[in-house]
Design an enzyme around this catalytic site. Structure first.
Site, PDB file in Angstrom:
ATOM      1  N   CYS A 110       3.920  -1.315   3.708  1.00 45.42           N
ATOM      2  CA  CYS A 110       2.716  -0.697   4.264  1.00 45.42           C
ATOM      3  C   CYS A 110       3.013   0.038   5.579  1.00 45.42           C
ATOM      4  O   CYS A 110       3.577   1.122   5.554  1.00 45.42           O
ATOM      5  CB  CYS A 110       1.603  -1.726   4.399  1.00 45.42           C
ATOM      6  SG  CYS A 110      -0.024  -0.960   4.571  1.00 45.42           S
ATOM      7  N   HIS A 217       1.539  -4.217  -1.064  1.00 48.11           N
ATOM      8  CA  HIS A 217       1.807  -5.487  -0.376  1.00 48.11           C
ATOM      9  C   HIS A 217       2.385  -6.513  -1.346  1.00 48.11           C
ATOM     10  O   HIS A 217       1.662  -7.380  -1.854  1.00 48.11           O
ATOM     11  CB  HIS A 217       0.519  -6.022   0.255  1.00 48.11           C
ATOM     12  CG  HIS A 217       0.099  -5.293   1.481  1.00 48.11           C
ATOM     13  ND1 HIS A 217       0.425  -5.716   2.756  1.00 48.11           N
ATOM     14  CD2 HIS A 217      -0.604  -4.143   1.629  1.00 48.11           C
ATOM     15  CE1 HIS A 217      -0.068  -4.864   3.640  1.00 48.11           C
ATOM     16  NE2 HIS A 217      -0.697  -3.899   2.987  1.00 48.11           N
ATOM     17  N   GLU A 219       4.020  -9.059  -0.658  1.00 52.19           N
ATOM     18  CA  GLU A 219       3.957 -10.411  -0.087  1.00 52.19           C
ATOM     19  C   GLU A 219       2.662 -11.140  -0.439  1.00 52.19           C
ATOM     20  O   GLU A 219       2.577 -12.359  -0.286  1.00 52.19           O
ATOM     21  CB  GLU A 219       4.121 -10.339   1.438  1.00 52.19           C
ATOM     22  CG  GLU A 219       2.863 -10.093   2.236  1.00 52.19           C
ATOM     23  CD  GLU A 219       2.293  -8.665   2.144  1.00 52.19           C
ATOM     24  OE1 GLU A 219       1.179  -8.411   2.653  1.00 52.19           O
ATOM     25  OE2 GLU A 219       2.985  -7.791   1.575  1.00 52.19           O
TER      26      GLU A 219
END
Length: 259
Positions: A110, A217, A219
């Site tokens: 990001c 994202h 994660e």
């Protein structure tokens, strides 16, 4: 006892009245999927030496953030929308430069994607959440994280690119939580992923540094997402000295054997 690779995770400054260097825990929880230990790198370039820090690390993770890259860093005269974090800007660009100099792999997510893009000469645009777009890339502000990351879309992976090798597929579905993205890519970056509306979602340097960035994202709930787990496993192999292609082929082979 063998040592695991050590990854520096860049911090952001929060709470300007009493500044705090912070990282969202969801990034740190990716460590087991990388197979590495994570340490925090304060975004305080006036007192932190990026070269010295990199000499102790095996790689860098540039995270997402509530803040945006300052427009003057990509030659924009538009003042842009904050919040801004000049310490994060300064530290990120020094870490990227030192990673190139010392051949340390970097994974950008990001804001980290945008930092890597700007470091290689790209410019940014701020309009990717505007209503009426073919693909809106961020939910309306104020939603809880579950709602924000529920926004998803397809990305097409570059033919024979790193991400296509890692994922073993021509396209994947990703979450989308970014207001900004690349306006002009320049000539120093190769496209690794693109959304259906033409927004660049994955990049790597054409000059061959072991640097890759994604706009989504991975994660977020990584344990539940095979594509995200494969991306972090790929990064873990880079930390152990593999080339981009070697790591991608290894992850793909492991996935075939497991499947």
């Amino acid at each position: 006892m063998s040592k695991r690779p050590l990854v520096g995770v860049i911090c952001c400054q929060r709470n300007p009245e009493d500044p705090i260097q912070a990282v969202a825990e969801r990034y740190l929880k990716a460590a087991p999927f990388v197979g590495a230990d994570f340490v925090l790198v304060p975004s305080m370039p006036d007192i932190m030496d990026a070269g010295s820090i990199l000499s102790r690390l095996d790689g860098i993770l540039l995270t997402g953030s509530p803040s945006n890259v300052a427009p003057n860093l990509y030659r924009s005269t538009d003042p842009g929308d904050g919040p801004f974090d000049p310490g994060r800007d300064g530290m990120a660009f020094r870490l990227i430069a030192e990673s190139v100099e010392q051949d340390r792999p970097v994974l950008g997510i990001c804001r980290g994607f945008q930092e890597i893009a700007v470091a290689y000469g790209a410019t940014l645009r701020p309009d990717l959440a505007e209503a009426g777009r073919e693909q809106v890339h961020h939910t309306e502000p104020g939603l809880p994280l579950d709602g924000m990351f529920a926004l998803e879309h397809r990305v097409d992976l570059a033919f024979k690119g790193v991400l296509e090798r890692v994922m073993g597929a021509p396209s994947i579905t990703v979450n989308s939580a970014h207001f900004q993205g690349i306006r002009d890519l320049g000539d120093k970056l190769a496209v690794e992923a693109t959304s259906a509306d033409g927004v660049v979602e994955g990049i790597r340097p054409v000059s061959g540094e072991r640097i890759l960035a994604v706009q989504w994202h991975p994660e977020w709930r990584v344990a539940d997402n095979p594509d995200s787990r494969e991306l972090f496993a790929w990064f873990g192999l880079l930390l152990r000295g593999a080339t981009m292609k070697e790591a991608a082929d290894r992850v793909a082979e492991d996935a075939r054997q497991a499947g």
